[in-house]
Design a protein around this motif. Structure first.
Motif, PDB file in Angstrom:
ATOM      1  N   GLU A 227      68.364 -23.252  20.464  1.00 49.98           N
ATOM      2  CA  GLU A 227      68.175 -24.310  19.484  1.00 49.98           C
ATOM      3  C   GLU A 227      69.507 -24.644  18.819  1.00 49.98           C
ATOM      4  O   GLU A 227      70.563 -24.121  19.185  1.00 49.98           O
ATOM      5  N   ILE A 228      69.465 -25.513  17.803  1.00 47.73           N
ATOM      6  CA  ILE A 228      70.675 -25.932  17.095  1.00 47.73           C
ATOM      7  C   ILE A 228      71.395 -24.711  16.519  1.00 47.73           C
ATOM      8  O   ILE A 228      70.770 -23.806  15.977  1.00 47.73           O
ATOM      9  N   ASN A 229      72.719 -24.698  16.681  1.00 47.87           N
ATOM     10  CA  ASN A 229      73.573 -23.591  16.220  1.00 47.87           C
ATOM     11  C   ASN A 229      73.273 -22.296  16.961  1.00 47.87           C
ATOM     12  O   ASN A 229      73.550 -21.213  16.454  1.00 47.87           O
ATOM     13  N   GLY A 230      72.717 -22.407  18.155  1.00 41.43           N
ATOM     14  CA  GLY A 230      72.375 -21.229  18.922  1.00 41.43           C
ATOM     15  C   GLY A 230      73.426 -20.884  19.974  1.00 41.43           C
ATOM     16  O   GLY A 230      74.239 -21.721  20.383  1.00 41.43           O
ATOM     17  N   TRP A 231      73.412 -19.624  20.390  1.00 38.76           N
ATOM     18  CA  TRP A 231      74.318 -19.134  21.445  1.00 38.76           C
ATOM     19  C   TRP A 231      73.632 -17.988  22.167  1.00 38.76           C
ATOM     20  O   TRP A 231      73.082 -17.090  21.549  1.00 38.76           O
ATOM     21  N   ALA A 248      74.347 -20.666  27.149  1.00 40.85           N
ATOM     22  CA  ALA A 248      73.995 -21.935  26.508  1.00 40.85           C
ATOM     23  C   ALA A 248      74.479 -21.865  25.070  1.00 40.85           C
ATOM     24  O   ALA A 248      74.335 -20.851  24.397  1.00 40.85           O
ATOM     25  N   GLU A 249      75.071 -22.990  24.588  1.00 38.76           N
ATOM     26  CA  GLU A 249      75.577 -23.030  23.215  1.00 38.76           C
ATOM     27  C   GLU A 249      75.556 -24.463  22.717  1.00 38.76           C
ATOM     28  O   GLU A 249      75.887 -25.396  23.461  1.00 38.76           O
ATOM     29  N   VAL A 282      67.830 -18.221  17.790  1.00 34.47           N
ATOM     30  CA  VAL A 282      66.747 -17.798  18.680  1.00 34.47           C
ATOM     31  C   VAL A 282      66.941 -18.358  20.077  1.00 34.47           C
ATOM     32  O   VAL A 282      67.613 -19.376  20.274  1.00 34.47           O
ATOM     33  N   ILE A 283      66.361 -17.656  21.064  1.00 31.32           N
ATOM     34  CA  ILE A 283      66.227 -18.208  22.411  1.00 31.32           C
ATOM     35  C   ILE A 283      64.935 -19.008  22.440  1.00 31.32           C
ATOM     36  O   ILE A 283      63.869 -18.494  22.123  1.00 31.32           O
ATOM     37  N   HIS A 284      65.029 -20.258  22.820  1.00 29.04           N
ATOM     38  CA  HIS A 284      63.913 -21.196  22.684  1.00 29.04           C
ATOM     39  C   HIS A 284      63.064 -21.222  23.959  1.00 29.04           C
ATOM     40  O   HIS A 284      63.578 -21.119  25.074  1.00 29.04           O
ATOM     41  N   SER A 285      61.743 -21.363  23.767  1.00 31.50           N
ATOM     42  CA  SER A 285      60.850 -21.544  24.911  1.00 31.50           C
ATOM     43  C   SER A 285      59.527 -22.113  24.416  1.00 31.50           C
ATOM     44  O   SER A 285      58.756 -21.420  23.753  1.00 31.50           O
TER      45      SER A 285
END
Length: 299
Positions: A227-231, A248-249, A282-285
């Motif tokens: 998600e936004i600001n995720g890495w 992914a970032e 978070v890792i999104h799904s």
């Protein structure tokens, strides 16, 4: 006691006022009066001591009763403590036994499913999804397909022997049903709990590990979404060796990264995905984008 005091006082009046002639002078009468006063004081002290002694005896008896009750309560408390400890030990032992039984049962179920799968492949040339065998509510089309397939195969085996061995198909696809918690640590194993395809029964959704059913050349692919600001940097591991990685970032929007490898593996090898380093956010799904893991055998 009061009666004795009255008698003493009467004698006192008698010797003091009624028989004054028995004494020669006022000094003698005064001495007698002092003597009576001393006797009265002694009697009062004696009465007070008796009263105090009786009170002390009463208190001592009560104290003894309290001590006996306290000792009994201590004994009961000790007995209850021992009983609780015994019950805890018994419960712990039973939990361990049940855990072992459940583990053994799961192994037996896995072995049984594996045997059923082997028998299924030996008796059916046209492969229908193995998961249909364990579907508690199959559709009418599924029932008809399996039934007709069994009859057709049985007739074929009696009339025309098969010209080739059953196809050795292995393929799986699974994804996360929901988001992973934020900031996953390094080497955290990712688990894909929703299994859509599992031909060969190699993928295990309980721990996220694909165990190679048969040796050969395989393709493995994975996608990670943040998600936004995720890495997130995710690596694929075969046994203990890292074979590849993808990341992914994004700082302003959602982003996905995909990795793919082609690798020779042996039967029994373990293939899984894990965090290559500490993640952020978070890792999104979800339905808008899935974090997934898939693989299939080429030859």
């Amino acid at each position: 006691m009061e009666r004795g005091m009255t008698v003493i006082f009467s004698w006192f009046l008698l010797f003091t006022f009624i028989v004054p002639g028995c004494h020669a002078s006022l000094d003698g009468r005064g001495s007698l009066l002092e003597s009576f006063k001393e006797r009265l004081e002694l009697l009062e002290k004696s009465l007070q001591m008796r009263s105090t002694h009786a009170h002390v005896e009463t208190l001592e008896k009560k104290l003894e009763l309290y001590i006996m009750k306290n000792d009994r309560l201590l004994q009961e408390n000790q007995a209850l403590k021992q009983r609780v400890e015994t019950l805890e030990e018994q419960l712990t032992s039973k939990v361990e036994i049940l855990t072992t039984d459940v583990s053994d049962m799961q192994k037996k179920i896995d072995n049984c499913q594996s045997e059923v799968y082997k028998l299924y492949k030996q008796n059916f040339t046209d492969f229908v999804s193995y998961e249909n065998l364990f579907n508690t509510n199959p559709s009418e089309d599924q029932k008809a397909a399996i039934s007709n397939q069994g009859v057709h195969t049985s007739i074929q085996k009696r009339i025309v022997p098969p010209t080739s061995e059953p196809r050795d198909q292995v393929a799986f696809y699974a994804y996360m049903s929901t988001n992973e918690p934020a900031n996953l640590p390094r080497h955290h194993t990712l688990i894909f709990d929703t299994v859509k395809t599992n031909m060969g029964l190699g993928y295990h959704k309980g721990d996220g590990i694909f165990i190679v059913p048969t040796a050969g050349l395989y393709v493995f692919s994975w996608t990670v979404t943040v998600e936004i600001n995720g890495w997130a940097s995710v690596e694929i591991v075969v046994n203990a060796e890292v074979q590849g990685a993808a990341f992914a970032e994004d700082f302003n929007n959602w982003d996905s990264g995909t990795g793919m490898i082609v690798v020779n593996v042996d039967a029994g090898d373990h293939v899984f995905l894990r965090m290559q380093e500490n993640g952020r956010a978070v890792i999104h799904s979800n339905v808008r984008g899935r974090t997934s893991f898939s693989g299939w055998k080429l030859q």
